[in-house]
Scaffold this active site. Structure first.
Site, short mmCIF file in Angstrom:
data_model
loop_
_atom_site.label_atom_id
_atom_site.label_comp_id
_atom_site.label_asym_id
_atom_site.label_seq_id
_atom_site.Cartn_x
_atom_site.Cartn_y
_atom_site.Cartn_z
N TYR A 21 -1.01 -34.64 46.54
CA TYR A 21 -0.49 -35.13 45.26
C TYR A 21 -0.77 -36.62 45.12
CZ TYR A 21 2.26 -30.78 45.02
OH TYR A 21 2.67 -29.47 44.99
N SER A 23 6.72 -24.66 39.31
CA SER A 23 6.51 -24.38 37.88
C SER A 23 7.60 -23.48 37.33
CB SER A 23 5.13 -23.75 37.64
OG SER A 23 4.10 -24.66 37.97
N PRO A 24 8.88 -23.76 37.63
CA PRO A 24 9.97 -22.86 37.22
C PRO A 24 10.27 -22.88 35.72
CG PRO A 24 10.88 -24.85 38.18
CD PRO A 24 9.38 -24.93 38.38
N ALA A 33 6.62 -25.17 29.24
CA ALA A 33 6.53 -24.19 28.15
C ALA A 33 7.88 -23.59 27.82
CB ALA A 33 5.54 -23.08 28.52
N LEU A 34 8.80 -23.52 28.80
CA LEU A 34 10.12 -22.92 28.57
C LEU A 34 11.18 -23.92 28.11
CD1 LEU A 34 10.27 -20.39 31.55
CD2 LEU A 34 10.14 -19.84 29.11
N LYS A 50 10.07 -27.68 24.04
CA LYS A 50 9.43 -28.91 23.55
C LYS A 50 8.12 -28.62 22.85
CE LYS A 50 7.35 -33.19 25.37
NZ LYS A 50 7.11 -34.00 26.59
#
Length: 377
Positions: free
Chosen positions: A108, A263-264, A269-270, A273
């Protein structure tokens, strides 16, 4: 010198307006207030869970720091002082609000991944600054080994781990994970994890992006040395439930291996926004397209409605849904203090069984997209 201390109970029972009479226990920090000294806010043991069969306890939700220092996938391809300040704010807000488990990786923000500055370096800096203010502060750190094709043998794991420790400025980490299965040499990598435990460089070890078969093989190989496989970190969310369909979730539950969900919130996307008119920027825009976001709207509408009954945001509902699956620790990525505070509000309360089932049913009508295809290796 005598020191006076005051402790508060770790939970409050709250009935929020519009909650239809449902109360919930909300975890809070146990604060030790000492005269003349700076004492770190202590996070109560009740708000932590054991990681798999290891002795390590971590908070029920962690923070992923993939975006810190990255300019190849996140941050609109640029890293600057403003984003650095925001990342520091995310770290402080997380700990201030009872979340002290952080997940990073050697790739990262690294030059290998075309990053600006190592996420491990930033996390280590933030930890040191925290401890300067609160000498007794305890932060749980998880990092990961990159199974690159030219890395061979158990010695490569120890070498990489020591390099990570140098960047973090730590003598050991709480959790060390294989970031993905190697093209070859996986037995050696697992032996390296065991060596790291025996050398006292880590408290617990795990894997990431492992299939059910690979998970079982890793579990058995470490078990022969008396070392528990603590975790398997995989892509898992309300709209990406491959771990359930491939048997990974069931195997984790059977073996007592904690599933850490990256990616919870489906990379934002959840959260509600993004809309078909306002899709995410950068590479995420090619994954969560306008067409996909259009199909997602009915689910997002229902998530919002359920959240309003608890005075919770869609993000908090999506994260709580994962916690409700049992044996799951979500690690959403926090880029600023506001996000970190929101994530902390995802635990300490529970959706009803009917709400969990309803959201699953609605999500099942949406064809999932792959956020990070390495899980198919």
């Amino acid at each position: 010198m005598a020191m006076a201390a005051h402790f508060t109970f770790p939970f409050n029972y709250v009935v929020s307006e519009g909650s239809r009479g449902r109360g919930r226990f909300v975890p809070k920090l146990v604060r030790a207030v000492a005269s003349g000294d700076s004492v770190a806010p202590a996070i109560s043991e009740e708000s932590k869970v054991k990681l798999g069969g290891s002795d390590l306890k971590v908070t029920k939700l962690g923070i992923g720091v993939w975006s810190w220092g990255d300019n190849s996938y996140w941050n609109d391809f640029q890293w600057d002082d403003r984003k650095l300040k925001a990342a520091k704010g995310a770290f402080d807000a997380s700990v201030d609000n009872g979340i002290d488990f952080f997940d990073t990786a050697e790739v990262y923000g690294s030059k290998f991944s075309l990053g600006a500055i190592s996420s491990e370096t930033l996390l280590g800096r933030f930890i040191r600054e925290r401890k300067e203010r609160y000498p007794g502060a305890e932060i749980s750190v998880a990092t990961k080994y990159a199974a690159l094709p030219w890395r061979l043998g158990r010695e490569s794991v120890i070498t990489a781990l020591k390099d990570s420790l140098d960047r973090l400025g730590l003598s050991s980490v709480d959790l060390y994970q294989l970031h993905w299965p190697g093209l070859w040499g996986n037995e050696g990598y697992l032996d390296g994890l065991g060596d790291a435990v025996e050398q006292g460089l880590v408290k617990a070890v795990g894997v990431s992006n492992y299939s059910e078969k690979r998970l079982r093989d890793a579990y058995e190989r470490l078990k022969k040395r008396g070392i528990p496989l603590a975790s398997n970190q995989v892509n898992y969310s309300l709209i990406y439930r491959a771990p359930e369909q491939t048997g990974v979730k069931a195997a984790c539950d059977e073996l007592g291996v904690t599933l850490i969900a990256y990616s919870p919130i489906a990379q934002g996307a959840l959260t509600g926004k993004y809309t078909p008119e306002n899709p995410p920027s950068g590479p995420r825009g090619r994954i969560y397209t306008r067409e996909f976001l259009t199909k997602l709207q009915p689910l997002l509408t229902r998530i919002k409605q359920i959240g309003e009954s608890y005075s919770k945001t869609p993000t908090q509902v999506a994260l709580n849904w994962l916690v409700a699956q049992g044996n799951v620790i979500p690690i959403p990525g926090a880029k600023n203090a506001e996000q970190a505070k929101e994530f902390a509000g995802a635990i300490g309360w529970s959706l009803t069984e009917n709400e969990v089932a309803e959201l699953r049913s609605l999500a099942s009508e949406i064809k999932p997209v792959v956020g990070f295809p390495v899980e198919y290796l």
